[in-house]
Design a protein around this motif. Sequence first.
Motif, short mmCIF file in Angstrom:
data_model
loop_
_atom_site.label_atom_id
_atom_site.label_comp_id
_atom_site.label_asym_id
_atom_site.label_seq_id
_atom_site.Cartn_x
_atom_site.Cartn_y
_atom_site.Cartn_z
N ASP A 7 43.28 34.61 46.93
CA ASP A 7 43.32 35.73 47.18
C ASP A 7 43.17 36.43 48.69
O ASP A 7 43.27 37.71 48.82
N ASN A 8 43.19 35.68 49.44
CA ASN A 8 43.04 35.79 50.94
C ASN A 8 44.74 35.85 51.55
O ASN A 8 44.97 35.92 52.52
N ILE A 9 45.63 35.87 50.52
CA ILE A 9 46.98 35.82 51.16
C ILE A 9 47.60 37.24 50.28
O ILE A 9 47.35 37.36 49.23
N ASP A 10 48.04 38.12 51.06
CA ASP A 10 48.60 39.37 50.67
C ASP A 10 50.04 39.04 49.99
O ASP A 10 51.08 38.70 50.83
N SER A 24 42.89 33.81 38.04
CA SER A 24 42.69 34.10 39.45
C SER A 24 42.32 35.64 39.78
O SER A 24 42.50 36.55 38.72
N LEU A 25 42.17 35.94 40.84
CA LEU A 25 41.69 37.36 41.46
C LEU A 25 42.78 37.77 42.12
O LEU A 25 43.73 37.37 43.07
N ASN A 26 43.29 39.04 41.49
CA ASN A 26 44.20 39.73 42.10
C ASN A 26 44.00 41.46 41.87
O ASN A 26 42.94 41.88 41.27
N PRO A 27 44.86 42.20 42.21
CA PRO A 27 44.71 43.59 42.08
C PRO A 27 44.45 43.92 40.67
O PRO A 27 43.69 44.89 40.28
N LYS A 28 45.18 43.36 39.83
CA LYS A 28 44.85 43.76 38.22
C LYS A 28 43.51 43.10 37.66
O LYS A 28 43.15 43.66 36.59
N THR A 29 43.35 41.98 38.06
CA THR A 29 42.02 41.31 37.54
C THR A 29 40.72 41.62 38.44
O THR A 29 39.54 41.41 37.76
N ARG A 30 40.65 42.38 39.36
CA ARG A 30 39.54 42.71 40.00
C ARG A 30 38.56 43.58 39.22
O ARG A 30 39.07 44.33 38.62
N HIS A 31 37.26 43.01 39.12
CA HIS A 31 36.29 43.86 38.37
C HIS A 31 36.71 43.96 36.69
O HIS A 31 36.56 45.03 36.26
N GLY A 47 34.13 35.71 42.67
CA GLY A 47 33.20 36.62 42.35
C GLY A 47 33.65 37.96 42.20
O GLY A 47 33.21 38.74 41.33
N GLY A 48 34.89 38.45 42.63
CA GLY A 48 35.38 39.75 42.51
C GLY A 48 36.05 40.15 41.09
O GLY A 48 36.44 41.41 40.78
N LEU A 49 35.98 39.13 40.30
CA LEU A 49 36.31 39.45 38.94
C LEU A 49 35.34 40.13 38.07
O LEU A 49 35.62 40.73 37.21
N ILE A 50 34.00 40.17 38.62
CA ILE A 50 32.97 40.83 38.02
C ILE A 50 32.53 42.00 38.98
O ILE A 50 32.41 41.85 40.24
N ASN A 51 32.14 42.94 38.50
CA ASN A 51 31.47 43.79 39.06
C ASN A 51 29.94 43.42 39.11
O ASN A 51 29.12 43.68 38.24
N GLU A 52 29.37 43.05 40.53
CA GLU A 52 28.13 42.09 40.34
C GLU A 52 27.13 43.06 40.05
O GLU A 52 26.10 42.78 39.60
N ALA A 53 26.98 44.42 40.38
CA ALA A 53 25.96 45.16 40.46
C ALA A 53 25.64 45.64 38.92
O ALA A 53 24.80 45.85 38.50
N LEU A 64 32.67 29.55 22.60
CA LEU A 64 32.99 29.77 23.95
C LEU A 64 34.27 30.51 23.98
O LEU A 64 35.15 30.14 23.39
N GLY A 65 34.16 31.75 24.72
CA GLY A 65 35.27 32.28 24.95
C GLY A 65 35.99 32.30 26.35
O GLY A 65 35.04 32.57 27.23
N ILE A 66 37.16 31.72 26.51
CA ILE A 66 37.48 31.37 27.92
C ILE A 66 38.63 32.59 28.22
O ILE A 66 39.75 32.82 27.54
N LEU A 67 38.37 33.21 29.16
CA LEU A 67 39.29 34.36 29.88
C LEU A 67 40.09 33.65 30.97
O LEU A 67 39.66 33.46 31.83
N GLY A 68 41.39 33.29 30.54
CA GLY A 68 42.33 32.50 31.41
C GLY A 68 42.23 31.03 31.22
O GLY A 68 41.64 30.35 31.66
N MET A 69 43.43 30.80 30.42
CA MET A 69 43.56 29.52 29.85
C MET A 69 44.34 28.68 30.52
O MET A 69 45.42 28.14 30.11
N GLY A 70 44.40 28.59 31.95
CA GLY A 70 45.25 27.79 32.49
C GLY A 70 44.71 26.32 32.76
O GLY A 70 44.16 26.03 31.77
N GLY A 71 45.02 25.65 33.74
CA GLY A 71 44.65 24.17 33.77
C GLY A 71 43.06 24.17 33.65
O GLY A 71 42.55 23.26 33.09
N ILE A 72 42.38 24.97 34.58
CA ILE A 72 40.85 24.90 34.39
C ILE A 72 40.26 25.20 33.32
O ILE A 72 39.46 24.56 32.76
#
Length: 344
Positions: free
Chosen positions: A90-93, A216-223, A245-251, A157-165
């Motif tokens: 996510d630190n690559i545009d 993964s975190l990207n503009p579509k998955t942020r929060h 961390g950016g997948l969740i609105n922490e507050a 257990l609900g897994i959001l994102g069933m890639g390799g991890i």
Amino acid sequence: MAKPAVLLIGDLAHTNKEWSILSSKYTLKEFRIGTREEFLSNLKSGEYNDVIALYRSNQSVSETGPFDSEVIALLPESLKFICHNGAGYDNIDVKAVNERQISVSSTPVAVDDATADVGIFLMLGALRQAHIPLTALREGKWRGHAGLGHDPKGKTLGILGMGGIGRAMAHRARAFGLNITYHNRSRLAPELEGGATYVSFDDLLAKSDILSLNLSLNPKTRHIISAPQLAACKPGVVIVNTARGGLINEAELVAALESGHVASVGLDVFEEEPKIHPGLVKNERAFLLPHVGTMTVETQRDMELLVLKNLESAADEGRLLTRIGEQKGLPWTKDDAGKVNGHL
């Protein structure tokens, strides 16, 4: 004939020997230590104008800052490949590199086991609310005011994102007697599901006793998990995040945790690392780690080796072994086969 030039950004911990060996085929350039200003100056001066591929990592952000539009715009025309060390990038545009038609690889597979191990550790710690007795013990209070935790057996257990991890997490979770459901952008082939049940995003939220974020975190998955999604979860849900961390609105997560709607959390990643929301730090039902998911000798070496293999494949064959998902199928790429734009 001049050897192709490749660039290393940041340091190597486990593969300096393998990097040095590449000098038989390539001209090796390095920017191991420095500042963003120095790196930008090098780009502007033309020091890297013959570089066709580079190695960077999440850690090298301390040297160059993120690979944002400013950096990407200054990359030499010769550069066709960015070989990134990290499952997350996510630190690559990505939009900017796509506009420049620069191919990017990451390090899936190499990180799967270590990250899933930590995910299970966080899940168990959150279920048992392990922070309370662990802290009490070190304070000489034995168990302190620890209450009863929960067993994983029989829960969903609900897994959001069933890639390799996510699949590695599911594989481990089955040993604890958990029922596995998942949601992806698209359903997996049966051989990859391993008996897990594909459900809609809404059903994943509504039916999961434990929700694990593995995307993964990207503009579509942020929060992607914010107040409305938290409200849609089961009362007493346990949330585990080893992705970004950016997948969740922490507050808003803190508010749901303090209200009791979220029973507990197991987190290895945070929205503004290394800063952590004070509501998480003070909450005894938050089982927290400082982003250590891939911090093993074996995994770190495997990650570095995979980046070097991508670098070699890029320089020798004009292709990447583990291209990022956002670039697969683009008109100017040939995914994991052939040459890119006739390069090399």
